[in-house]
Design a protein around this motif. Sequence first.
Motif, PDB file in Angstrom:
ATOM      1  N   GLU A 216      59.412  86.758  67.429  1.00  0.00           N
ATOM      2  CA  GLU A 216      60.702  86.176  67.696  1.00  0.00           C
ATOM      3  C   GLU A 216      61.013  86.541  69.242  1.00  0.00           C
TER       4      GLU A 216
ATOM      5  N   SER B 244      60.281  83.169  71.184  1.00  0.00           N
ATOM      6  CA  SER B 244      60.918  81.999  70.814  1.00  0.00           C
ATOM      7  C   SER B 244      61.664  81.574  71.899  1.00  0.00           C
ATOM      8  N   VAL B 245      61.668  80.063  72.263  1.00  0.00           N
ATOM      9  CA  VAL B 245      62.456  79.772  73.347  1.00  0.00           C
ATOM     10  C   VAL B 245      64.008  79.864  72.932  1.00  0.00           C
ATOM     11  N   ASN B 246      64.367  80.397  71.932  1.00  0.00           N
ATOM     12  CA  ASN B 246      65.957  80.827  71.607  1.00  0.00           C
ATOM     13  C   ASN B 246      66.268  82.248  71.792  1.00  0.00           C
TER      14      ASN B 246
ATOM     15  N   SER C  98      64.984  81.973  78.440  1.00  0.00           N
ATOM     16  CA  SER C  98      64.418  82.593  77.289  1.00  0.00           C
ATOM     17  C   SER C  98      63.390  83.479  78.114  1.00  0.00           C
TER      18      SER C  98
ATOM     19  N   VAL D 213      52.818  77.910  74.465  1.00  0.00           N
ATOM     20  CA  VAL D 213      53.634  78.220  73.335  1.00  0.00           C
ATOM     21  C   VAL D 213      54.996  77.594  73.787  1.00  0.00           C
ATOM     22  N   LEU D 214      55.617  77.699  74.812  1.00  0.00           N
ATOM     23  CA  LEU D 214      56.804  77.211  75.214  1.00  0.00           C
ATOM     24  C   LEU D 214      56.952  75.547  74.781  1.00  0.00           C
TER      25      LEU D 214
ATOM     26  N   TYR E  36      54.887  73.620  72.774  1.00  0.00           N
ATOM     27  CA  TYR E  36      55.067  73.358  71.628  1.00  0.00           C
ATOM     28  C   TYR E  36      56.479  73.314  71.142  1.00  0.00           C
ATOM     29  N   GLN E  37      57.004  74.506  71.402  1.00  0.00           N
ATOM     30  CA  GLN E  37      58.395  74.612  70.990  1.00  0.00           C
ATOM     31  C   GLN E  37      59.549  73.476  71.196  1.00  0.00           C
TER      32      GLN E  37
ATOM     33  N   ARG F 131      58.455  70.390  71.894  1.00  0.00           N
ATOM     34  CA  ARG F 131      58.011  68.893  71.719  1.00  0.00           C
ATOM     35  C   ARG F 131      57.259  68.102  73.065  1.00  0.00           C
TER      36      ARG F 131
END
Length: 216
Positions: free
Chosen positions: A3, A6-8, A20, A57-58, A60-61, A63
Motif C-alpha cells: 500500500e 500505491s499512487v493513492n 504520492s 509501478v507508477l 502502470y497504476q 494507465r
Amino acid sequence: MLEFWSVNNIAFNILGYPISYIEFLGTIFYLWSVWLISQRNILTWAVGIVSVLLYMVLFYQIRLYSDMVEQVYYLGISVYGWWRWSTSKLDSGEVLNLRYSPRREIILAASVTIALTFVMGALMSQIHIILPAIFPEQASFPYLDALTTVMSFTAMWLMTHKRIESWYYWIVVDILGIWLYDIKKVKFIALLYVILLLMAINGLISWLKAVKVRHS
C-alpha cells in the motif's frame, strides 16, 4: 507494505496537489540521475535504476502503458550504459569522448524513431483488447505516449554512446511531457518535466562546452 507504493498513498500536498510517495521518490531519484548525466558522471546509471523501478509501478497504476514499457527498456539500457561508460571513465568518474553522430546515423536514428512510434502507437491503442487481463482499460493518448516513449528510447541509446544529439531528443520529449502529464493530472511529474527541460538545455550546453574545451 504494498500500500505504501500505491499512487493513492499521499506523502504531502503542494498548493492543493496531493503527491504520492512513489511519485515523489521517483522524481527525486530521476532528477538526481539527470543532473549526474549532465555532469558526465557514471553514477547516473545506478541512481537512474532506482527511479526506473519506481516509475514503472507508477505508470502502470495511471494507465500510461507505453511509459511503463519504457521503464523496462530503461532498466536494461541503464545496465548497458553503466558498463559502456565504465570502459572510458576517468578516476573522477567523468566520462569523455563526447561527439555528434555522423549525418547518416542521425538520419537513420530519426527514421527508426518515426517508424517505431507508429508501430507502438497502434499496438498500445489496442492493448486493452489484446491483453485485457493485464491492461483492463484503454490506453490514454497512445500515439503521443508512444512518440515520447520511442524518442526516449533513442535518446537513451545515443546517450550510452555519448552522442551529443541525444539532448535534442530529450528537449522535445520534455516539452511534450509537460503537456501530457498535465492533462493526466499528475502535475508533480508535469512540473518535473519543466525542470527536466531546463536540465536538458543545461546538459546540452555542458556537453558542448566539454567538447569545445577538449578541442581547444
